[in-house]
Design an enzyme around this catalytic site. Sequence first.
Site, PDB file in Angstrom:
ATOM      1  N   LYS A   1      -8.092   6.195 -20.050  1.00 46.59           N
ATOM      2  CA  LYS A   1      -8.128   6.325 -21.002  1.00 46.59           C
ATOM      3  C   LYS A   1      -7.144   6.347 -21.853  1.00 46.59           C
ATOM      4  CE  LYS A   1     -12.354   7.963 -18.992  1.00 46.59           C
ATOM      5  NZ  LYS A   1     -12.236   7.747 -17.780  1.00 46.59           N
TER       6      LYS A   1
ATOM      7  N   ARG B   1       1.375  -1.495  -0.105  1.00 49.58           N
ATOM      8  CA  ARG B   1      -0.068   0.375   0.127  1.00 49.58           C
ATOM      9  C   ARG B   1       0.986   0.953   0.254  1.00 49.58           C
ATOM     10  NH1 ARG B   1      -2.022   2.696   3.944  1.00 49.58           N
ATOM     11  NH2 ARG B   1      -1.559   1.040   5.252  1.00 49.58           N
TER      12      ARG B   1
ATOM     13  N   ASP C   1      -6.221  18.461 -15.942  1.00 46.59           N
ATOM     14  CA  ASP C   1      -6.860  17.505 -16.453  1.00 46.59           C
ATOM     15  C   ASP C   1      -6.559  17.418 -17.804  1.00 46.59           C
ATOM     16  OD1 ASP C   1      -8.080  15.535 -17.063  1.00 46.59           O
ATOM     17  OD2 ASP C   1      -9.993  15.413 -15.541  1.00 46.59           O
TER      18      ASP C   1
ATOM     19  N   TYR D   1     -15.800  16.990 -16.123  1.00 44.61           N
ATOM     20  CA  TYR D   1     -16.400  15.735 -16.522  1.00 44.61           C
ATOM     21  C   TYR D   1     -17.227  15.608 -15.041  1.00 44.61           C
ATOM     22  CZ  TYR D   1     -16.375  10.786 -15.044  1.00 44.61           C
ATOM     23  OH  TYR D   1     -17.140   9.063 -14.968  1.00 44.61           O
TER      24      TYR D   1
END
Length: 381
Positions: free
Chosen positions: A197, A46, A172, A98
């Site tokens: 993406k 982690r 972004d 978005y």
Amino acid sequence: MKFNTKTIHGGQSHEASTGAVVPPIFQTSTYAQPSPGVNKGYEYSRITNPSRTALQNAFAAIENGTHGFAFSSGIAAVDCVLRLLSPGDEIIAGKDIYGGSYRMFTQLFQKYGLKFHFADMAKPENVTNVITSNTKLIWLETPSNPLLKIVNIQAIASATKKVNPNILIAVDNTFATPYLQKPLDLGADIIMHSATKYLSGHSDVVIGALIVKNEQLAKDIHFIQYAAGAIAGPIDCFLALRGIKTLHVRMQRHCENAKAVANYLVKHPKVASVYYPGLENHSNHTIAKEQMNDFGGMVSFKLKDNNKEAATQFIENAKLFTLAESLGGVESLMSYPISMSHASLPDAEKEVLGISHSLIRLSIGIEDIDDLLKDLEQALS
């Protein structure tokens, strides 16, 4: 290194113990320690994992940053940025962003004391006029989703820093990718990607990214990353790193195909309007030319028949273009923003932004352009 070389070699080295050219998948949760406080740089996955380290180094290299961070999704990366803030802090974001980011801002973090302002970012003064003494973050998205509006990153960053140099500028960069623009070079402090993406590029992984070049900011983000735990797993990191190695060749074809699709749609009698920054009639075409190396693989358009029935008929008629969430894969996808990516926006907001029943968003893949155009023609006719 130039960009096309960075995608393959940037931040990378052969695996030390075996010489493996491709970083292996370290599918382990923990690491042996010969003595308390003595380890080989890894204790628990982690906190750090060699597969994630390799991907994060690649993120930093291709965006001209110094530190990259891989998260379990793009929205988990957005969540991390907001966790840098405190109750009472204010954020200015673009109106046309978005839907998932808008939902997180308004339905999750607003109730924890953060205040959000949504501005038309066509001009820097539209942002600076909203800045108060509590403003801590400017959230930019360019090209925007789904109407592909362009924000002048350098102008807004410069104007904001003149008002208060401590305000963070986050961009972004999902639609553009570092192949087209590098926000850190234009004055941004943080870059966010839904690396699901274009960076991964094959529709087979969900992953997010943050990239910075400020040492203290990197420390703060790393603390949140391992303390909150929204990390990317080793297999996802392996797949994303594999995808980055072909980013430059994929983006070249995405851009070529998107230009052809946009020019085709502009001339079609059943199409009312086309949204693509490469078109000279785009409202911010000039800024896009200055800020970007090309215009991307996303095209949105509206049918002249402004109703759900016409849009549905077109969507159902398409054969190569697949109706699906997401974007940026090698295959061509289409989305119906009003009920998919932007379903969480209030109806009044959708109407103001122009997200209508006739709006369709295309993610142009890397298929043969003749086949894509034929599919659009038969679907429209």
